[in-house]
Design an enzyme around this catalytic site. Structure first.
Site, short mmCIF file in Angstrom:
data_model
loop_
_atom_site.label_atom_id
_atom_site.label_comp_id
_atom_site.label_asym_id
_atom_site.label_seq_id
_atom_site.Cartn_x
_atom_site.Cartn_y
_atom_site.Cartn_z
N CYS A 1 40.36 46.78 39.78
CA CYS A 1 39.69 46.04 40.84
C CYS A 1 39.54 44.60 40.35
O CYS A 1 40.23 44.20 39.41
CB CYS A 1 38.34 46.67 41.20
SG CYS A 1 37.09 46.57 39.92
N ASN A 2 38.65 43.82 40.93
CA ASN A 2 38.49 42.42 40.50
C ASN A 2 37.94 42.30 39.09
O ASN A 2 38.51 41.59 38.26
CB ASN A 2 37.56 41.67 41.45
CG ASN A 2 38.22 41.32 42.75
OD1 ASN A 2 39.43 41.18 42.84
ND2 ASN A 2 37.42 41.21 43.80
#
Length: 129
Positions: A83-84
């Site tokens: 994810c980020n």
């Protein structure tokens, strides 16, 4: 239970990997799954060879028993969820483990990968529906 407690519980079951570890796993055949939204992938790029799967489709595409799983998913193939920054990916990887997937996540997420100077492919790939 709070979200911090949920995250701690999820991470207690994961053998999280740093960017170099994720790259090594990818080189050994692990599947890198990017759960970031299209807008993030468009703005920041993607890990070459990763498969973008929106979070809402993740379990259906990676459950070895699902009729909707991706053909490249195998019970013996490790999965690294990205994810980020490595928060949502921890929760997602723990969910995948419950389905019998050999899953972990990238500590620090895509931003750690980029900061480590590892390859980044510009431009977003459409997510697997």
């Amino acid at each position: 239970m709070t979200i911090d407690e949920m995250l701690a519980e999820a991470r207690s079951r994961l053998d999280r990997v740093d960017p170099a570890g994720a790259r090594a796993l990818q080189d050994q055949g692990a599947l890198i799954v990017d759960i970031r939204p299209f807008s993030n992938r468009a703005a920041e790029g993607e890990i070459p060879g990763s498969v973008p799967i929106e979070r809402i489709h993740l379990e259906w595409r990676l459950d070895p028993a699902s009729a909707h799983r991706l053909p490249e998913v195998r019970a013996d193939r490790p999965v690294v969820v990205v994810c980020n920054e490595g928060y949502a990916s921890s929760l997602a990887a723990a969910d995948l483990q419950r389905l019998g997937v050999r899953a972990t996540d990238l500590d620090g997420g895509f931003r750690a990968w980029r900061a480590a100077g590892l390859p980044v492919r510009e431009g977003p790939t459409p997510a697997v529906p």
